[in-house]
Design an enzyme around this catalytic site. Structure first.
Site, short mmCIF file in Angstrom:
data_model
loop_
_atom_site.label_atom_id
_atom_site.label_comp_id
_atom_site.label_asym_id
_atom_site.label_seq_id
_atom_site.Cartn_x
_atom_site.Cartn_y
_atom_site.Cartn_z
N ARG A 1 0.70 -1.24 -0.03
CA ARG A 1 0.11 0.21 -0.05
C ARG A 1 1.11 1.44 0.16
O ARG A 1 0.41 2.43 -0.57
CB ARG A 1 -0.96 0.00 1.31
CG ARG A 1 -2.17 0.67 0.98
CD ARG A 1 -3.44 -0.06 1.85
NE ARG A 1 -2.84 0.15 3.48
CZ ARG A 1 -3.14 -0.52 4.24
NH1 ARG A 1 -4.02 -1.43 4.32
NH2 ARG A 1 -2.61 -0.12 5.48
N TYR B 1 -13.26 21.06 -12.59
CA TYR B 1 -13.55 19.68 -13.17
C TYR B 1 -15.06 19.14 -12.52
O TYR B 1 -14.98 19.00 -11.08
CB TYR B 1 -12.51 18.65 -12.79
CG TYR B 1 -12.58 17.50 -13.43
CD1 TYR B 1 -12.62 16.88 -14.82
CD2 TYR B 1 -12.72 16.09 -12.47
CE1 TYR B 1 -12.96 15.62 -15.11
CE2 TYR B 1 -12.73 14.85 -12.93
CZ TYR B 1 -12.84 14.76 -14.51
OH TYR B 1 -13.06 13.44 -14.74
N ASP C 1 -5.20 22.13 -10.07
CA ASP C 1 -5.37 20.77 -10.84
C ASP C 1 -4.77 21.42 -12.15
O ASP C 1 -5.13 22.42 -12.74
CB ASP C 1 -6.87 20.68 -11.14
CG ASP C 1 -7.09 19.24 -11.85
OD1 ASP C 1 -6.12 18.97 -13.00
OD2 ASP C 1 -8.19 18.57 -11.79
N LYS D 1 -4.08 11.63 -18.33
CA LYS D 1 -4.27 12.03 -19.61
C LYS D 1 -2.99 12.12 -20.26
O LYS D 1 -2.21 10.95 -20.79
CB LYS D 1 -4.91 13.64 -19.33
CG LYS D 1 -5.95 13.73 -18.29
CD LYS D 1 -7.01 13.51 -19.38
CE LYS D 1 -8.46 13.26 -18.44
NZ LYS D 1 -9.11 14.05 -17.71
#
Ligand SMILES: *Cc1c(COP(=O)(O)O)cnc(C)c1O
Length: 388
Positions: free
Chosen positions: A56, A109, A179, A204
């Site tokens: 993790r 967004y 962002d 992206k």
């Protein structure tokens, strides 16, 4: 090694497991085993954030990517998460303590806005929205824990004066998160502009091949402390496979971005001359209201932009979309391929004031030949009958 192009190629390639290969191996692990009790104990002393302990907290594959990304962004530290939205959610949630106030840019967004409005407000967090730095002094209170923005905004492609934002945030000692997915570290030096916490949907451009989801958060150790703690406690984690693919995509980021920019500018200029197109929303165009801010804050333009068509009926609009050949119909962007997405369904749009009389759509300009892309748009536009 100071230039981003050299870093893109050489950083994140020093894994001990790499032997003589150019690329670090993909290391999948949940359990990490230790050669001695002393080694086990020292791994829990938190010597660095990048000590293998348990899957993790990451394996060397995530560490290589995080180290490379921190260096490319000229900062100390990076956290990889499962996707871009989880990266935004981790930052927003880390500062959304009961009684706190978050200041969020109005046109972020859509899914971030949905998280804030539907989930965070239920945890006794005040959310206030702004769309210019001038509004901030009136909105900031002693409870403001974070300012969160996005440049340019999704779909509406609005620019914002980041230096002015950063100055206000600094004066009030409030962390500024951004962002920065559109610009990527290649065209946008987030931390150099004064942003404390920079967020990238690496899904992206950084991965760039439309085959994985990943989020990356960058900043100084201190600025990322609260977000890192949140990620650890809530088990936010990036899979090694996604990190490996993203590290591979990162190597060619510079060449891809240059071509996306060249193609996007060419197609945007072409669309501006078409009678069926009412408006092209792309800050790299001199006619765009955000052009001078874009010039001051970005060293280039990415491939997504929006266009507004002249009013037309639904059947004709459908014919236009369905006859595009090189532009596939799909959400997301940042891969090598061109995409088109109408600004429907409306719940994806965070800003209700987007022009509605015409039809909005987002194009992502891929790496195809720019002449072919214009020809494809041309044949599709010829089917669009605008209403008079
Ligand atoms: C796509 C996108 C995200 C979300 O990324 P996912 O990896 O799809 O979760 C966040 N912010 C912006 C600006 C995006 O374009």
């Amino acid at each position: 090694m100071t230039h981003i192009n050299s870093k893109l190629v050489h950083q994140g390639r020093s894994s001990a497991e790499q032997a003589l290969a150019v690329n670090p191996p993909l290391l999948r692990a949940s359990t990490t085993v230790f050669p001695s009790l002393a080694a086990f104990k020292s791994s829990y002393r938190g010597v660095t954030f990048e000590t293998p302990r348990y899957g993790r907290s990451g394996t060397s594959t995530a560490f290589e990517l995080q180290t490379a990304m921190a260096s490319i962004c000229n900062t100390q530290s990076c956290i990889a998460t499962s996707c871009g939205l989880s990266a935004c959610a981790a930052v927003l949630s880390a500062y959304a303590k009961p009684g706190a106030q978050l200041l969020i840019q109005k046109e972020v967004y859509g899914p971030c806005k949905a998280l804030a409005d539907n989930e965070l407000t239920q945890q006794q967090v005040d959310i206030d929205y702004f769309d210019s730095p001038q509004q901030l002094p009136d909105l900031i209170t002693p409870k403001t824990s974070l300012i969160f923005l996005e440049v340019p905004t999704s779909l509406s492609m609005k620019m914002l004066d980041i230096r002015a934002m950063a100055e206000i945030a600094r004066q009030h000692k409030i962390p500024l998160a951004c962002d920065a997915t559109w610009g990527t570290p290649y065209f946008f030096d987030a931390h150099g502009l004064g942003i404390n916490i920079s967020i990238h949907a690496a899904t992206k451009y950084i991965n760039g091949h439309s085959d994985t989801l990943l989020g990356l958060i960058t900043g100084s150790y201190q600025d990322l402390e609260q977000t890192r703690r949140w990620c650890e406690r809530y088990g936010s984690h990036a899979a090694p496979d996604a990190c490996w693919l993203t590290l591979r995509g990162l190597r060619t980021l510079s060449v891809r971005m240059e071509r996306h920019q060249e193609n996007a500018l060419h197609v945007a200029r072409y669309l501006q001359t078409q009678p069926q197109v009412k408006n092209v929303l792309f800050p790299a165009l001199p006619s765009d209201p955000g052009h001078s801010l874009w010039q001051q804050q970005f060293s280039g333009a990415a491939g997504p932009f929006s266009i507004e068509l002249q009013p037309c009926d639904e059947a004709s609009f459908e014919k236009f979309i369905d006859s595009l050949k090189l532009f596939s119909l799909g959400t997301s962007w940042g891969g090598f391929e061109s995409l088109v997405m109408p600004a429907i369904p409306h719940h994806l749009r965070s800003e209700k004031t987007l022009p509605d009389e015409g039809r909005m759509l987002r194009l992502h300009i891929g790496l195809e030949d720019k002449g072919d892309l214009c020809a494809d748009l041309q044949q599709a536009l010829s089917r669009l009958k605008t209403c008079d």
